[in-house]
Design a protein around this motif. Sequence first.
Motif, PDB file in Angstrom:
ATOM      1  N   SER A 227      17.228  46.534 -16.688  1.00 56.27           N
ATOM      2  CA  SER A 227      17.574  47.139 -15.394  1.00 56.27           C
ATOM      3  C   SER A 227      16.306  47.286 -14.558  1.00 56.27           C
ATOM      4  N   ASP A 228      16.477  47.605 -13.281  1.00 53.38           N
ATOM      5  CA  ASP A 228      15.327  47.684 -12.382  1.00 53.38           C
ATOM      6  C   ASP A 228      14.339  48.763 -12.800  1.00 53.38           C
ATOM      7  N   ASP A 229      14.832  49.818 -13.438  1.00 52.82           N
ATOM      8  CA  ASP A 229      13.936  50.909 -13.819  1.00 52.82           C
ATOM      9  C   ASP A 229      13.698  50.943 -15.329  1.00 52.82           C
ATOM     10  N   GLN A 230      13.652  49.763 -15.958  1.00 52.10           N
ATOM     11  CA  GLN A 230      13.402  49.755 -17.402  1.00 52.10           C
ATOM     12  C   GLN A 230      12.036  50.363 -17.700  1.00 52.10           C
ATOM     13  N   ALA A 231      11.900  50.986 -18.867  1.00 48.44           N
ATOM     14  CA  ALA A 231      10.643  51.625 -19.255  1.00 48.44           C
ATOM     15  C   ALA A 231      10.261  51.147 -20.652  1.00 48.44           C
ATOM     16  N   ILE A 232       8.980  50.866 -20.851  1.00 43.84           N
ATOM     17  CA  ILE A 232       8.470  50.433 -22.155  1.00 43.84           C
ATOM     18  C   ILE A 232       7.185  51.197 -22.430  1.00 43.84           C
ATOM     19  N   LYS A 233       7.080  51.805 -23.597  1.00 42.98           N
ATOM     20  CA  LYS A 233       5.857  52.503 -23.974  1.00 42.98           C
ATOM     21  C   LYS A 233       5.480  52.108 -25.395  1.00 42.98           C
ATOM     22  N   ALA A 234       4.214  51.753 -25.590  1.00 41.17           N
ATOM     23  CA  ALA A 234       3.724  51.415 -26.925  1.00 41.17           C
ATOM     24  C   ALA A 234       2.734  52.479 -27.370  1.00 41.17           C
TER      25      ALA A 234
END
Lengths: 282, 282
Positions: A227-234
């Motif tokens: 989606s446009d506001d996808q979030a990914i954190k490592a």
Amino acid sequence: MLYFIGLGLGDAEDITLKGLKIVKNASRVYLEAYTSILGVGKDALEELYGREVILADRDLVEQESEEIMEGALSEDIAFLVVGDPFGATTHTDLLLRAKERGIDVKVIHNASIMNAIGCCGLQLYNFGETVSIVFWTDSWQPESFYDKIAKNRQNDMHTLCLLDIKVKEQSIENLMKGRKIYEPPRYMTVNQAAEQLMQVVQRKREQKLPLDMDESTVCVGVARVGSDDQAIKAGTLEEMTAVDLGGPLHSMVIAAKTLHPLEIDMLECFANDPSVLKEKPT
Amino acid sequence: MLYFIGLGLGDAEDITLKGLKIVKNASRVYLEAYTSILGVGKDALEELYGREVILADRDLVEQESEEIMEGALSEDIAFLVVGDPFGATTHTDLLLRAKERGIDVKVIHNASIMNAIGCCGLQLYNFGETVSIVFWTDSWQPESFYDKIAKNRQNDMHTLCLLDIKVKEQSIENLMKGRKIYEPPRYMTVNQAAEQLMQVVQRKREQKLPLDMDESTVCVGVARVGSDDQAIKAGTLEEMTAVDLGGPLHSMVIAAKTLHPLEIDMLECFANDPSVLKEKPT
């Protein structure tokens, strides 16, 4: 014909041209609404399709599937699934029941978390068995997901963890009294999944069992992929307990012990502290 | 903005509405044309999109990527990939190079063989590491794919085998003489992959090594997944050497030792002889 149509992961416009054409011409259109969710509701789909969409809950799909299949020998029925139609056994079951009745079946594929998770930078080739992490209760705290992650780690493979969804669940009281009153939907966050995993690690440590992962293991938390506001954190497992990824759906990856240099380069784009990505052997 | 847009697996109409909108408005549109193929050619895409599509071969993507990224700081460039953009490391590399240059990147996901293989009936959850099987030559016959399959079998996991593609390859003579003359494209069939795997099994047997699979192991051969004429056949490894699946692309799955009853029910739809699906322990 019974069409199983994948909707992809983001919003209404993630359907394929082929899928949309079928939806527009089908006699009835069902939306499977209990194994996953899109970022938009049924009304956004109805607006795009220019027609009615019938919500199919677990009861309808598993117990009243005759209703879905009615007329499918001579008409086209569309059964919409978030992601790809073959993420869940439920749909295999419906497909087999249709085939038994001599109904032709066709699948329109789309992205699902099983392949779109590649966007986090970890190579899809190197994923082992996928695990599901369920909400613990006071009296039921299964740890089998840990064993599968541990096995994947022993084989130097990443693990995709799918996080629990509770939709249209009844409280024990309402269930016992036969009242069709449902609890608000709950979607497990990466924080909750990481907390549960930390607890399992701690219990193993107290039992002096060998550990294949710990609080410093590299993980990736993802939310609303596609989606446009996808979030990914490592970051580390411990960091995952506090990371803010926003609304549902969340998934989490536990990385393999060894990361390819390209994988590290990609994860660095998503890490608060890139130094934690070079994991020390446990 | 540099858009990575998955095209899915079948034909031009497997693009998503979101993907098509971007393609129509982009300054330039590239089609990555060496790690996979659609069932239709570039002309079918151009007709649907109503615009020119530039073929991007390995040299352009890996060595002349500046050309692809030119102007992407201020304009939209679309880079089309068969399947999902993150099947191959190549695209991770291009994405990282774009980010280094401060170019915004966005991914439009789609189905790839990594999730669409679920259509064969084997549960996606239970797949281990994915392997690539390359064309053997007289002097180069690597067996490492067998070891990975064996390891997955030991862990009771299925193995997706991606079969070799040779596009725009030069003969050794033409390469040495620096002549840009290319061999016709070659796509490995399930028959060829099964033959190579049978040979490895035979060699291990002659060396009296323990075997984690043999000629009677349950396999699934698939071709043109997601297209109107997709083909799926289930049977033993030996049967796979003779099965007729038609034109490219082919992939093959080596099943786990244990199959779930629902998996067996699904495979029965695709088997000539369903009795072989109940594998005896090796």
